[in-house]
Scaffold this active site. Structure first.
Site, mmCIF file in Angstrom:
data_model
loop_
_atom_site.group_PDB
_atom_site.id
_atom_site.type_symbol
_atom_site.label_atom_id
_atom_site.label_comp_id
_atom_site.label_asym_id
_atom_site.label_seq_id
_atom_site.Cartn_x
_atom_site.Cartn_y
_atom_site.Cartn_z
ATOM 1 N N ARG A 89 37.850 45.211 84.880
ATOM 2 C CA ARG A 89 38.383 45.977 83.732
ATOM 3 C C ARG A 89 38.693 47.417 84.115
ATOM 4 O O ARG A 89 38.404 48.350 83.354
ATOM 5 C CB ARG A 89 37.405 45.952 82.541
ATOM 6 C CG ARG A 89 37.030 44.596 82.066
ATOM 7 C CD ARG A 89 38.196 43.773 81.519
ATOM 8 N NE ARG A 89 37.743 42.414 81.337
ATOM 9 C CZ ARG A 89 37.917 41.460 82.262
ATOM 10 N NH1 ARG A 89 38.564 41.705 83.400
ATOM 11 N NH2 ARG A 89 37.474 40.260 82.056
ATOM 12 N N SER A 96 36.262 43.845 73.387
ATOM 13 C CA SER A 96 34.909 44.222 73.820
ATOM 14 C C SER A 96 34.744 45.739 73.796
ATOM 15 O O SER A 96 35.575 46.464 74.340
ATOM 16 C CB SER A 96 34.643 43.732 75.239
ATOM 17 O OG SER A 96 34.705 42.328 75.249
ATOM 18 N N GLU A 130 34.210 49.808 77.506
ATOM 19 C CA GLU A 130 35.418 49.151 78.039
ATOM 20 C C GLU A 130 36.652 49.699 77.324
ATOM 21 O O GLU A 130 37.716 49.841 77.921
ATOM 22 C CB GLU A 130 35.319 47.635 77.826
ATOM 23 C CG GLU A 130 36.535 46.881 78.336
ATOM 24 C CD GLU A 130 36.298 45.381 78.455
ATOM 25 O OE1 GLU A 130 35.165 44.967 78.778
ATOM 26 O OE2 GLU A 130 37.255 44.630 78.215
HETATM 27 C C1 LIG Z 1 40.469 40.220 69.559
HETATM 28 C C2 LIG Z 1 40.591 40.840 70.938
HETATM 29 C C3 LIG Z 1 40.208 40.109 72.055
HETATM 30 C C4 LIG Z 1 40.298 40.658 73.327
HETATM 31 N N1 LIG Z 1 39.941 39.913 74.404
HETATM 32 C C5 LIG Z 1 40.055 40.427 75.645
HETATM 33 C C6 LIG Z 1 39.714 39.641 76.806
HETATM 34 O O1 LIG Z 1 39.310 38.489 76.716
HETATM 35 N N2 LIG Z 1 39.862 40.201 78.024
HETATM 36 C C7 LIG Z 1 40.323 41.479 78.186
HETATM 37 O O2 LIG Z 1 40.445 41.922 79.325
HETATM 38 N N3 LIG Z 1 40.633 42.231 77.115
HETATM 39 C C8 LIG Z 1 40.528 41.749 75.863
HETATM 40 N N4 LIG Z 1 40.847 42.526 74.773
HETATM 41 C C9 LIG Z 1 41.217 43.943 74.971
HETATM 42 C C10 LIG Z 1 42.721 44.193 75.149
HETATM 43 O O3 LIG Z 1 43.489 43.182 74.521
HETATM 44 C C11 LIG Z 1 43.103 44.278 76.627
HETATM 45 O O4 LIG Z 1 42.419 45.329 77.285
HETATM 46 C C12 LIG Z 1 44.610 44.491 76.819
HETATM 47 O O5 LIG Z 1 44.932 44.349 78.179
HETATM 48 C C13 LIG Z 1 45.076 45.852 76.322
HETATM 49 O O6 LIG Z 1 46.489 45.827 76.305
HETATM 50 P P1 LIG Z 1 47.324 46.744 75.317
HETATM 51 O O7 LIG Z 1 48.756 46.555 75.646
HETATM 52 O O8 LIG Z 1 46.946 46.492 73.902
HETATM 53 O O9 LIG Z 1 46.877 48.183 75.789
HETATM 54 P P2 LIG Z 1 46.445 49.403 74.882
HETATM 55 O O10 LIG Z 1 45.199 49.079 74.147
HETATM 56 O O11 LIG Z 1 47.611 49.874 74.089
HETATM 57 O O12 LIG Z 1 46.117 50.473 76.013
HETATM 58 C C14 LIG Z 1 45.002 50.280 76.884
HETATM 59 C C15 LIG Z 1 45.150 51.269 78.058
HETATM 60 O O13 LIG Z 1 46.299 50.899 78.819
HETATM 61 C C16 LIG Z 1 47.214 51.984 78.900
HETATM 62 N N5 LIG Z 1 48.567 51.427 78.871
HETATM 63 C C17 LIG Z 1 49.073 50.513 78.009
HETATM 64 N N6 LIG Z 1 50.341 50.202 78.362
HETATM 65 C C18 LIG Z 1 50.639 50.940 79.443
HETATM 66 C C19 LIG Z 1 51.795 51.069 80.285
HETATM 67 N N7 LIG Z 1 52.926 50.371 80.090
HETATM 68 N N8 LIG Z 1 51.736 51.932 81.328
HETATM 69 C C20 LIG Z 1 50.600 52.663 81.562
HETATM 70 N N9 LIG Z 1 49.498 52.585 80.807
HETATM 71 C C21 LIG Z 1 49.511 51.722 79.770
HETATM 72 C C22 LIG Z 1 46.912 52.860 77.689
HETATM 73 O O14 LIG Z 1 47.294 54.203 77.884
HETATM 74 C C23 LIG Z 1 45.397 52.705 77.586
HETATM 75 O O15 LIG Z 1 44.744 53.587 78.456
HETATM 76 C C24 LIG Z 1 40.767 41.986 73.492
HETATM 77 C C25 LIG Z 1 41.166 42.724 72.357
HETATM 78 C C26 LIG Z 1 41.069 42.163 71.088
HETATM 79 C C27 LIG Z 1 41.506 42.982 69.892
#
Ligand SMILES: Cc1cc2nc3c(=O)[nH]c(=O)nc-3n(C[C@H](O)[C@H](O)[C@H](O)COP(=O)(O)OP(=O)(O)OC[C@H]3O[C@@H](n4cnc5c(N)ncnc54)[C@H](O)[C@@H]3O)c2cc1C
Length: 294
Positions: free
Chosen positions: A161, A210, A281
């Site tokens: 992560r 998480s 996380e």
């Molecule tokens: C119900 C639920 C279940 C989940 N289950 C999991 C799981 O099983 N495993 C897991 O790993 N995660 C899980 N997550 C957490 C989350 O979905 C992941 O971490 C996901 O990868 C975040 O992606 P996002 O596009 O929403 O990023 P965001 O939440 O929008 O951003 C997260 C980080 O990434 C950066 N970021 C986003 N896009 C870019 C880009 N294009 N360039 C540079 N930086 C960027 C942001 O600045 C921030 O620091 C879960 C979340 C929820 C709500």
């Protein structure tokens, strides 16, 4: 390229909290993105990118930065031959998985329950069910105010992560190495993984996934917080999920400050009861800090 002022970021986080961004733009092409990054540098403005906000706690006071949300070409998905897919940083995992299944390509099924984008997945090295982004990435295109280039997974420093990416570096696209697989098999596996997820986690609530990384301990973060009696614990409008103690739900009009207060309490109890310092996380954006323990 239109740059908006004071856009409420609560619209772009799955928890539904967070204040306004000083500036906000949705670039659709690489040239637009690079122009925005150069302009921000000239103005001395910090840059942060949001994906689907599914792992993000944004300060209630807002963020003094240019916040980007990738769209258009920067969220598109293409098949690239040799069982590879190239997906824009703004592409939702669900869209990429759908594309892969239609192309008869397996290997991305683990991401079915990760409700984020490719950019967020690379940044976090998102993973589930034994798979993670590091295992499928061949290279990642990253943009800064100086231009864009492709980096290898090793250069991104991916671990549990975690990546070494920093705000101001934007994941423009990622190339995934998949393998041939029958679409029916992919569909069946995704259905099974989603059912497991639904049984264990509050998938029908507003959360950010998480809260804490699993510690180096026999108990997972969720089990530890459960043993600390935190299931259902509420502060303001935020509540530790009664279903899974490593999730915080927006129960009713939560603020980021409510979620942070729950995290502080959870860390305090885990430390007192188990001597474990839980590490968050979830990504924190804006002027937010978790106070040190002790
Ligand atoms: C119900 C639920 C279940 C989940 N289950 C999991 C799981 O099983 N495993 C897991 O790993 N995660 C899980 N997550 C957490 C989350 O979905 C992941 O971490 C996901 O990868 C975040 O992606 P996002 O596009 O929403 O990023 P965001 O939440 O929008 O951003 C997260 C980080 O990434 C950066 N970021 C986003 N896009 C870019 C880009 N294009 N360039 C540079 N930086 C960027 C942001 O600045 C921030 O620091 C879960 C979340 C929820 C709500």
């Amino acid at each position: 390229m239109r740059v908006e002022e004071r856009v409420e970021l609560s619209r772009f986080t799955t928890l539904g909290t967070g204040g306004p961004a000083r500036a906000f733009a949705r670039p659709e092409r690489e040239d637009e993105l690079l122009a925005l990054l150069r302009d921000a540098r000239e103005r001395g403005l910090a840059v942060a990118t949001v994906g689907l906000g599914s792992n993000l706690l944004v300060a209630d006071e807002g963020v003094d930065a240019l916040v980007l949300k990738l769209a258009g070409d920067l969220a598109a998905v293409h098949t690239a031959g040799d069982s590879r897919i190239v997906a824009g940083g703004g592409a939702a995992n669900a869209v990429v998985l759908h594309h892969a299944r239609n192309a008869g390509l397996g290997g991305f099924e683990f991401a079915c329950a990760i409700p984020g984008t490719i950019g967020g997945g690379v940044w976090m090295n998102g993973g589930a069910y034994g798979g993670d982004f590091a295992a499928v990435l061949t290279r990642v295109q990253v943009a800064t105010a100086d231009g864009s280039g492709w980096l290898t997974p090793a250069e991104l420093g991916l671990s549990y992560r975690h990546s070494e990416l920093r705000h101001g570096q934007v994941v423009l696209a990622a190339e995934l190495q998949l393998h041939e697989r029958d679409p029916a098999e992919i569909k069946a596996e995704v259905r099974e993984l989603n059912a497991r997820r639904k049984a264990a986690q509050p998938t029908n609530r507003r959360t950010f996934g998480s809260v804490f990384k699993n510690p180096d301990h026999e108990l997972t973060a969720g089990r530890m917080l459960e043993a600390c009696g935190l299931r259902g614990h509420r502060i303001g409008g935020a509540q530790i999920s009664p279903k899974h103690a490593n999730f915080i739900e927006n129960a009713d009009g939560a603020t980021t400050a409510d979620a942070i207060a729950l995290m502080v309490e959870a860390r305090r109890r885990a430390f007192e009861q188990y001597g474990v310092e839980l590490r968050h996380e979830v990504e924190l954006l804006g002027a937010i800090e978790l106070p040190a323990l002790g």
